[in-house]
Design a protein around this motif. Structure first.
Motif, PDB file in Angstrom:
ATOM      1  N   SER A  92     -42.941 -56.873 -14.006  1.00 63.16           N
ATOM      2  CA  SER A  92     -42.153 -57.817 -14.802  1.00 63.16           C
ATOM      3  C   SER A  92     -41.570 -57.134 -16.031  1.00 63.16           C
ATOM      4  CB  SER A  92     -43.026 -59.007 -15.219  1.00 63.16           C
ATOM      5  OG  SER A  92     -44.139 -58.568 -15.984  1.00 63.16           O
ATOM      6  N   LEU A  93     -41.728 -55.811 -16.137  1.00 59.64           N
ATOM      7  CA  LEU A  93     -41.242 -55.056 -17.289  1.00 59.64           C
ATOM      8  C   LEU A  93     -40.074 -54.163 -16.873  1.00 59.64           C
ATOM      9  CD1 LEU A  93     -41.649 -54.286 -20.285  1.00 59.64           C
ATOM     10  CD2 LEU A  93     -43.223 -52.506 -19.510  1.00 59.64           C
ATOM     11  N   LEU A  94     -38.875 -54.521 -17.318  1.00 54.47           N
ATOM     12  CA  LEU A  94     -37.710 -53.702 -17.030  1.00 54.47           C
ATOM     13  C   LEU A  94     -37.900 -52.325 -17.648  1.00 54.47           C
ATOM     14  CD1 LEU A  94     -34.841 -53.618 -15.778  1.00 54.47           C
ATOM     15  CD2 LEU A  94     -33.990 -54.247 -18.053  1.00 54.47           C
ATOM     16  N   GLY A  95     -37.660 -51.281 -16.859  1.00 50.71           N
ATOM     17  CA  GLY A  95     -37.813 -49.921 -17.342  1.00 50.71           C
ATOM     18  C   GLY A  95     -39.109 -49.262 -16.931  1.00 50.71           C
ATOM     19  N   TRP A  96     -39.931 -49.943 -16.135  1.00 52.94           N
ATOM     20  CA  TRP A  96     -41.177 -49.329 -15.641  1.00 52.94           C
ATOM     21  C   TRP A  96     -40.780 -48.324 -14.563  1.00 52.94           C
ATOM     22  CZ3 TRP A  96     -46.434 -51.399 -16.507  1.00 52.94           C
ATOM     23  CH2 TRP A  96     -47.420 -50.618 -15.886  1.00 52.94           C
ATOM     24  N   LEU A  97     -40.677 -47.060 -14.955  1.00 54.53           N
ATOM     25  CA  LEU A  97     -40.244 -46.028 -14.025  1.00 54.53           C
ATOM     26  C   LEU A  97     -41.430 -45.263 -13.453  1.00 54.53           C
ATOM     27  CD1 LEU A  97     -37.096 -44.654 -15.902  1.00 54.53           C
ATOM     28  CD2 LEU A  97     -37.253 -46.469 -14.180  1.00 54.53           C
ATOM     29  N   VAL A  98     -41.213 -44.691 -12.294  1.00 54.43           N
ATOM     30  CA  VAL A  98     -42.256 -43.939 -11.607  1.00 54.43           C
ATOM     31  C   VAL A  98     -41.653 -42.613 -11.147  1.00 54.43           C
ATOM     32  CG1 VAL A  98     -43.952 -43.967  -9.737  1.00 54.43           C
ATOM     33  CG2 VAL A  98     -43.261 -46.126 -10.809  1.00 54.43           C
ATOM     34  N   LEU A  99     -42.367 -41.526 -11.421  1.00 52.18           N
ATOM     35  CA  LEU A  99     -41.988 -40.201 -10.948  1.00 52.18           C
ATOM     36  C   LEU A  99     -42.878 -39.890  -9.760  1.00 52.18           C
ATOM     37  CD1 LEU A  99     -41.852 -38.335 -14.379  1.00 52.18           C
ATOM     38  CD2 LEU A  99     -40.190 -39.885 -13.356  1.00 52.18           C
ATOM     39  N   VAL A 100     -42.256 -39.649  -8.622  1.00 53.85           N
ATOM     40  CA  VAL A 100     -42.981 -39.486  -7.364  1.00 53.85           C
ATOM     41  C   VAL A 100     -42.749 -38.082  -6.829  1.00 53.85           C
ATOM     42  CG1 VAL A 100     -43.261 -40.386  -5.019  1.00 53.85           C
ATOM     43  CG2 VAL A 100     -42.542 -41.922  -6.865  1.00 53.85           C
ATOM     44  N   VAL A 107     -43.666 -45.567 -18.788  1.00 48.61           N
ATOM     45  CA  VAL A 107     -43.454 -46.968 -19.136  1.00 48.61           C
ATOM     46  C   VAL A 107     -43.083 -47.104 -20.613  1.00 48.61           C
ATOM     47  CG1 VAL A 107     -44.543 -49.249 -19.102  1.00 48.61           C
ATOM     48  CG2 VAL A 107     -45.201 -47.530 -17.407  1.00 48.61           C
ATOM     49  N   PRO A 108     -42.045 -47.900 -20.903  1.00 50.31           N
ATOM     50  CA  PRO A 108     -41.688 -48.104 -22.309  1.00 50.31           C
ATOM     51  C   PRO A 108     -42.707 -48.995 -23.019  1.00 50.31           C
ATOM     52  CG  PRO A 108     -40.326 -49.500 -20.906  1.00 50.31           C
ATOM     53  CD  PRO A 108     -41.165 -48.643 -19.996  1.00 50.31           C
ATOM     54  N   ARG A 109     -43.091 -48.576 -24.218  1.00 48.39           N
ATOM     55  CA  ARG A 109     -43.946 -49.428 -25.069  1.00 48.39           C
ATOM     56  C   ARG A 109     -43.076 -49.895 -26.217  1.00 48.39           C
ATOM     57  NH1 ARG A 109     -45.682 -50.593 -29.904  1.00 48.39           N
ATOM     58  NH2 ARG A 109     -47.080 -48.913 -30.420  1.00 48.39           N
ATOM     59  N   MET A 110     -42.790 -51.170 -26.198  1.00 48.84           N
ATOM     60  CA  MET A 110     -41.876 -51.760 -27.163  1.00 48.84           C
ATOM     61  C   MET A 110     -42.591 -52.027 -28.490  1.00 48.84           C
ATOM     62  SD  MET A 110     -39.403 -51.658 -25.110  1.00 48.84           S
ATOM     63  CE  MET A 110     -38.126 -52.412 -26.085  1.00 48.84           C
ATOM     64  N   ALA A 135     -34.580 -41.121 -21.898  1.00 44.51           N
ATOM     65  CA  ALA A 135     -33.752 -42.189 -21.325  1.00 44.51           C
ATOM     66  C   ALA A 135     -34.324 -43.563 -21.651  1.00 44.51           C
ATOM     67  CB  ALA A 135     -33.635 -42.000 -19.811  1.00 44.51           C
ATOM     68  N   LEU A 136     -35.630 -43.726 -21.503  1.00 42.61           N
ATOM     69  CA  LEU A 136     -36.241 -45.018 -21.792  1.00 42.61           C
ATOM     70  C   LEU A 136     -36.090 -45.396 -23.257  1.00 42.61           C
ATOM     71  CD1 LEU A 136     -39.437 -44.946 -19.558  1.00 42.61           C
ATOM     72  CD2 LEU A 136     -37.414 -46.414 -19.299  1.00 42.61           C
ATOM     73  N   LYS A 137     -36.258 -44.433 -24.132  1.00 41.51           N
ATOM     74  CA  LYS A 137     -36.118 -44.714 -25.565  1.00 41.51           C
ATOM     75  C   LYS A 137     -34.678 -45.139 -25.877  1.00 41.51           C
ATOM     76  CE  LYS A 137     -38.456 -43.207 -29.595  1.00 41.51           C
ATOM     77  NZ  LYS A 137     -39.184 -42.143 -30.275  1.00 41.51           N
ATOM     78  N   GLN A 138     -33.704 -44.432 -25.322  1.00 40.69           N
ATOM     79  CA  GLN A 138     -32.296 -44.777 -25.559  1.00 40.69           C
ATOM     80  C   GLN A 138     -31.933 -46.137 -24.989  1.00 40.69           C
ATOM     81  OE1 GLN A 138     -29.472 -41.774 -24.356  1.00 40.69           O
ATOM     82  NE2 GLN A 138     -30.535 -40.160 -25.489  1.00 40.69           N
ATOM     83  N   LEU A 139     -32.429 -46.438 -23.808  1.00 44.70           N
ATOM     84  CA  LEU A 139     -32.002 -47.650 -23.104  1.00 44.70           C
ATOM     85  C   LEU A 139     -32.792 -48.899 -23.469  1.00 44.70           C
ATOM     86  CD1 LEU A 139     -31.434 -46.035 -19.615  1.00 44.70           C
ATOM     87  CD2 LEU A 139     -29.685 -46.729 -21.285  1.00 44.70           C
ATOM     88  N   THR A 140     -34.043 -48.738 -23.856  1.00 44.25           N
ATOM     89  CA  THR A 140     -34.857 -49.922 -24.155  1.00 44.25           C
ATOM     90  C   THR A 140     -35.151 -50.079 -25.640  1.00 44.25           C
ATOM     91  OG1 THR A 140     -37.034 -48.836 -23.974  1.00 44.25           O
ATOM     92  CG2 THR A 140     -36.036 -49.693 -21.919  1.00 44.25           C
ATOM     93  N   GLY A 141     -34.991 -48.995 -26.403  1.00 42.21           N
ATOM     94  CA  GLY A 141     -35.362 -49.041 -27.814  1.00 42.21           C
ATOM     95  C   GLY A 141     -36.861 -48.978 -28.022  1.00 42.21           C
ATOM     96  N   CYS A 142     -37.594 -48.542 -27.010  1.00 42.71           N
ATOM     97  CA  CYS A 142     -39.048 -48.469 -27.124  1.00 42.71           C
ATOM     98  C   CYS A 142     -39.442 -47.475 -28.217  1.00 42.71           C
ATOM     99  CB  CYS A 142     -39.693 -48.096 -25.790  1.00 42.71           C
ATOM    100  SG  CYS A 142     -39.280 -46.449 -25.165  1.00 42.71           S
ATOM    101  N   HIS A 149     -38.247 -31.439  -6.583  1.00 39.21           N
ATOM    102  CA  HIS A 149     -39.628 -31.794  -6.241  1.00 39.21           C
ATOM    103  C   HIS A 149     -40.023 -33.235  -6.562  1.00 39.21           C
ATOM    104  CE1 HIS A 149     -40.289 -27.561  -5.482  1.00 39.21           C
ATOM    105  NE2 HIS A 149     -39.778 -27.301  -6.659  1.00 39.21           N
ATOM    106  N   TRP A 150     -39.181 -33.969  -7.281  1.00 39.18           N
ATOM    107  CA  TRP A 150     -39.560 -35.301  -7.769  1.00 39.18           C
ATOM    108  C   TRP A 150     -38.451 -36.317  -7.567  1.00 39.18           C
ATOM    109  CZ3 TRP A 150     -44.488 -36.056  -9.379  1.00 39.18           C
ATOM    110  CH2 TRP A 150     -45.234 -34.901  -9.627  1.00 39.18           C
ATOM    111  N   ASP A 151     -38.856 -37.568  -7.386  1.00 34.68           N
ATOM    112  CA  ASP A 151     -37.937 -38.700  -7.366  1.00 34.68           C
ATOM    113  C   ASP A 151     -38.270 -39.604  -8.546  1.00 34.68           C
ATOM    114  OD1 ASP A 151     -36.767 -37.879  -4.980  1.00 34.68           O
ATOM    115  OD2 ASP A 151     -38.009 -39.202  -3.740  1.00 34.68           O
ATOM    116  N   VAL A 152     -37.235 -40.163  -9.161  1.00 34.36           N
ATOM    117  CA  VAL A 152     -37.409 -41.160 -10.220  1.00 34.36           C
ATOM    118  C   VAL A 152     -36.990 -42.495  -9.637  1.00 34.36           C
ATOM    119  CG1 VAL A 152     -36.719 -41.900 -12.532  1.00 34.36           C
ATOM    120  CG2 VAL A 152     -36.892 -39.444 -12.009  1.00 34.36           C
ATOM    121  N   VAL A 153     -37.885 -43.470  -9.716  1.00 33.38           N
ATOM    122  CA  VAL A 153     -37.638 -44.803  -9.162  1.00 33.38           C
ATOM    123  C   VAL A 153     -38.092 -45.853 -10.170  1.00 33.38           C
ATOM    124  CG1 VAL A 153     -38.026 -43.898  -6.825  1.00 33.38           C
ATOM    125  CG2 VAL A 153     -39.893 -45.075  -7.999  1.00 33.38           C
ATOM    126  N   HIS A 154     -37.630 -47.073  -9.970  1.00 33.55           N
ATOM    127  CA  HIS A 154     -38.115 -48.196 -10.776  1.00 33.55           C
ATOM    128  C   HIS A 154     -39.230 -48.862  -9.980  1.00 33.55           C
ATOM    129  CE1 HIS A 154     -38.271 -51.817 -13.193  1.00 33.55           C
ATOM    130  NE2 HIS A 154     -37.405 -51.268 -14.047  1.00 33.55           N
TER     131      HIS A 154
END
Length: 151
Positions: A39-47, A105-108, A76-83, A29-34
């Motif tokens: 300008s923020l790497l890791g800003w993902l969107v669930l559509v 969105v990751p909050r660093m 995934a965002l926490k593992q990949l960005t360290g947010c 039912h959902w797509d995950v996209v960037h």
């Protein structure tokens, strides 16, 4: 919906012609996209893959799947960005994107105060030269795929 850019992008994913960053992960039912304009790497969107104008229009199945997906993408965002945490937002008010979608969105830790909370949107809708490159988004998409496959 003819004026929905999100529906157009979903159709491209359905046809197999979307770039990697715009086709990171698909569920029933959902797509995950960037996000393409950040300008923020890791800003993902669930559509949601079916056009919905508001959350109350989601089916029970779409809603149930969403909860687990938000959690998995946040991991995934926490593992990949360290947010330190992720923000999850949904408005679907943009004239070109009235389709229900959730920003995750990751909050660093070092994120400036003027870019925290709702002010995180200052990273979105930026000029072309400020945007995360397609190459960086593709590399990040590959990493997200690996993490999601293990969650």
């Amino acid at each position: 919906m003819t004026n929905c850019k999100t529906c157009t992008l979903t159709a491209q994913r359905d046809a197999g012609v979307a770039p990697l960053w715009d086709n990171i992960h698909r569920t029933a039912h959902w797509d995950v996209v960037h996000s393409y304009n950040t300008s923020l790497l890791g800003w993902l969107v669930l559509v949601t893959r079916t056009h919905r104008d508001s959350i109350d229009e989601l089916t029970q199945e779409e809603a149930l799947e969403l909860g687990g997906l938000i959690r998995a993408v946040s991991i995934a965002l926490k593992q990949l960005t360290g947010c330190v945490k992720t923000y999850v937002m949904q408005f679907a008010e943009h004239p070109s994107h009235p389709h229900v979608h959730f920003h995750v969105v990751p909050r660093m830790a070092e994120q400036p105060n003027e870019r925290r909370g709702a002010r995180i949107f200052r990273y979105l809708g930026v000029a072309e030269e400020e945007r995360v490159s397609e190459e960086a988004m593709d590399e990040f998409a590959r990493a997200v795929r690996r993490v999601l496959a293990a969650v």
